[in-house]
Design a protein around this motif. Structure first.
Motif, short mmCIF file in Angstrom:
data_model
loop_
_atom_site.label_atom_id
_atom_site.label_comp_id
_atom_site.label_asym_id
_atom_site.label_seq_id
_atom_site.Cartn_x
_atom_site.Cartn_y
_atom_site.Cartn_z
N ALA A 40 -3.92 1.27 9.21
CA ALA A 40 -2.97 0.34 9.72
C ALA A 40 -2.92 0.44 11.18
CB ALA A 40 -1.66 0.99 9.54
N ALA A 41 -3.19 1.67 11.99
CA ALA A 41 -3.28 1.68 13.46
C ALA A 41 -4.81 1.26 13.90
CB ALA A 41 -2.92 3.08 13.69
N HIS A 42 -5.74 1.84 13.20
CA HIS A 42 -7.02 1.58 13.65
C HIS A 42 -8.29 1.14 12.83
CE1 HIS A 42 -7.63 5.56 12.39
NE2 HIS A 42 -6.56 5.84 12.94
N ALA A 43 -8.12 0.31 12.03
CA ALA A 43 -9.16 -0.20 10.98
C ALA A 43 -10.39 -0.36 11.79
CB ALA A 43 -8.65 -1.34 10.35
N MET A 44 -11.46 0.16 11.20
CA MET A 44 -12.71 0.20 12.00
C MET A 44 -14.03 -0.44 11.04
SD MET A 44 -13.06 4.25 12.86
CE MET A 44 -11.76 4.44 13.51
N TYR A 45 -14.91 -0.61 11.57
CA TYR A 45 -16.13 -1.00 10.78
C TYR A 45 -16.36 0.26 10.19
CZ TYR A 45 -16.80 -5.47 12.94
OH TYR A 45 -16.75 -6.90 13.39
N PRO A 46 -16.70 0.47 8.81
CA PRO A 46 -17.15 1.52 8.23
C PRO A 46 -18.51 2.11 8.64
CG PRO A 46 -16.88 -0.12 6.55
CD PRO A 46 -16.75 -0.75 7.81
N PHE A 47 -18.87 2.48 9.76
CA PHE A 47 -19.73 3.11 10.31
C PHE A 47 -19.48 4.29 10.85
CE2 PHE A 47 -22.00 -1.31 11.22
CZ PHE A 47 -22.83 -1.14 10.08
N GLY A 48 -20.28 5.48 10.77
CA GLY A 48 -20.06 6.60 11.61
C GLY A 48 -19.18 7.63 10.83
N SER A 49 -18.98 7.26 9.62
CA SER A 49 -18.18 8.28 8.67
C SER A 49 -16.94 8.56 9.27
CB SER A 49 -18.99 9.39 8.32
OG SER A 49 -20.26 9.02 7.78
N ASN A 50 -16.04 7.65 9.96
CA ASN A 50 -14.85 8.00 10.46
C ASN A 50 -13.48 7.34 10.36
OD1 ASN A 50 -14.49 10.24 13.12
ND2 ASN A 50 -16.74 9.63 12.79
#
Ligand SMILES: Cc1cc2nc3c(=O)[nH]c(=O)nc-3n(C[C@H](O)[C@H](O)[C@H](O)COP(=O)(O)OP(=O)(O)OC[C@H]3O[C@@H](n4cnc5c(N)ncnc54)[C@H](O)[C@@H]3O)c2cc1C
Length: 412
Positions: free
Chosen positions: A300-310
């Motif tokens: 909700a705060a920081h959706a990111m591309y699912p790269f880097g396992s984070n």
């Protein structure tokens, strides 16, 4: 202090466990799903996430269900090794790195929440429709999906952990946060198959035109994903939806040349038991996470591309820091400010780094590998990985020595 958490995903559940471990008693989770099912495919938890879950007393449970990743290895599209490095305990961390089914991780967290906070701590079928903060109280409007009627909740603090399309974020901002996409699609699946390489390897194969990531998530279960530009023949898909099934033969065609003596990716994909497509989506870094007594957390705060396992890892870090601050800061408002100050700049940088990983990093590395400069490609990758670990909070020395976010004997 009463806390309402919106969303029982990895972020919301870890927040509940962290608050409870930090001495908070009055915690309620509101989840839109009518039941919590083990959905998703594989997820990877690097040592910074595993440290937090271990400090919440979940280390043994994770060890039983996760595969401790031994190495991360990059290969070019011909299957030639560019670079490999040890991971988890093999890399000198005090905590392992685990590959795990997302549903298994969520189930483990749900069981721990119900055991520690009580069987009714998670209220399902409560779809939150709006949220606001007035007079130092968070006010939440929802629909009870079982009874099809409006309900409302109030709490001293509300944690909005309702995922990438977060309705509570949109309510606080007064506008829908647009999801951004680079036009690429991630195809994901799991296959029953025997081990490859070390039996605990995570491999990335490909170049800037497409990449495959493969790793085991349980005994005899291999998780794979393929990232590539959206195929013009495929229909437009909904951004932010993790559960769009896709016929396996469509994906297998893309990897028909990925057959190596150490791993037959084509066979792995063709014999997959389930496959999904996920249009790559994230959001721009947000200018604020705190609205009075409401705090954004996780996707909700920081959706990111699912790269880097984070994706899940940064949500877990959010949860731990927020619980720590709520237990130790002088006032609740100070705690929320401190949470924002610590977590938002870091997570925002990780969002941007994941965008770069999706684009120019792979282009540079692949150009070097194609020209035969595997040594330079290796150096480039090594440097990118080193900087990413520092940024995301899993530089080995920094993680091994930083102070814990566990709080004991705190009551407010
Ligand atoms: C169904 C699903 C499958 C996924 N599969 C994968 C995967 O295979 N691999 C991977 O790497 N990542 C996957 N992810 C994403 C990954 O779990 C998250 O990026 C990460 O764990 C961050 O977690 P989060 O708790 O912030 O958000 P999420 O895990 O998205 O959890 C958000 C929760 O909020 C609930 N919710 C949403 N709207 C409302 C509302 N209005 N009211 C109340 N509750 C609401 C959702 O039902 C969900 O339980 C998946 C996410 C979902 C939801």
């Amino acid at each position: 202090m009463s806390v309402a958490i919106i969303g029982a995903g990895v972020g919301g559940l870890t927040a509940a466990l962290s608050l409870h471990a930090a001495g908070q008693e009055d915690i309620l989770l509101l989840e839109a799903a009518r039941e919590i099912r083990d959905v998703g495919v594989g997820i990877n938890l690097p040592p910074h996430a595993v440290r937090e879950l271990s400090e919440l007393g979940l280390g043994d449970a994770l060890e039983k269900v996760g595969v401790p990743t031994k190495e991360l290895a990059y290969y070019d599209p011909k299957g030639q090794l560019i670079w490999a490095e040890p991971r988890g305990l093999d890399a000198g961390y005090r905590w392992p790195q685990y590959s795990i089914h997302r549903g298994t991780l969520q189930r483990l967290l749900v069981d721990a929440v119900r055991e520690r906070l009580g069987p009714s701590a998670i209220r399902v079928a409560q779809r939150v429709t709006g949220i606001s903060s007035t007079n130092n109280r968070a006010v939440i409007a929802a629909t009870d999906l079982f009874e099809d009627r409006p309900v409302s909740y109030t709490a001293d603090v509300a944690i909005c952990a309702d995922g990438i399309r977060s309705p509570s974020r949109d309510s606080l901002y007064g506008a829908v946060t647009p999801l951004a996409s680079n036009g690429w699609v991630m195809y994901r699946g799991v296959t029953r198959a025997g081990p490859f390489l070390s039996g605990r390897s995570m491999v990335i194969i490909g170049d800037e035109t497409q990449r495959v990531v493969v790793y085991p998530i349980a005994d005899g279960v291999i998780n794979w994903l393929l990232v590539r530009p959206k195929d013009a023949t495929r229909a437009e898909t909904e951004l932010g939806n993790w559960n769009l099934p896709v016929p396996t033969n469509v994906i297998a065609e893309f990897v028909k040349d990925y057959r190596f003596d150490w791993l037959d990716v084509h066979h792995l994909v063709s014999s997959s038991s389930e496959s999904y497509e996920y249009p790559m989506a994230d959001i721009d870094p947000l200018p604020r996470w705190i609205f009075g007594r409401c705090a954004l957390l996780g996707d909700a705060a920081h959706a990111m591309y699912p790269f880097g396992s984070n994706g899940a890892s940064q949500a877990i870090l959010d949860a731990r820091v927020l619980a720590y601050e709520l237990a130790t800061a002088a006032t609740t408002d100070d705690a929320l400010r401190a949470y924002d100050a610590q977590r938002r700049p870091v997570a925002s940088e990780v969002q941007l780094a994941n965008r770069r990983q999706a684009g120019d990093v792979m282009a540079r590395v692949s150009a070097l590998a194609r020209s035969g400069a595997h040594g330079d490609a290796k150096a480039e990758l090594q440097d990118v990985e080193r900087r990413y670990k520092q940024l995301a909070g899993f530089d080995v020395d920094a993680l091994n020595t930083r102070k814990s976010w566990s709080v004991s004997d705190v009551s407010r």
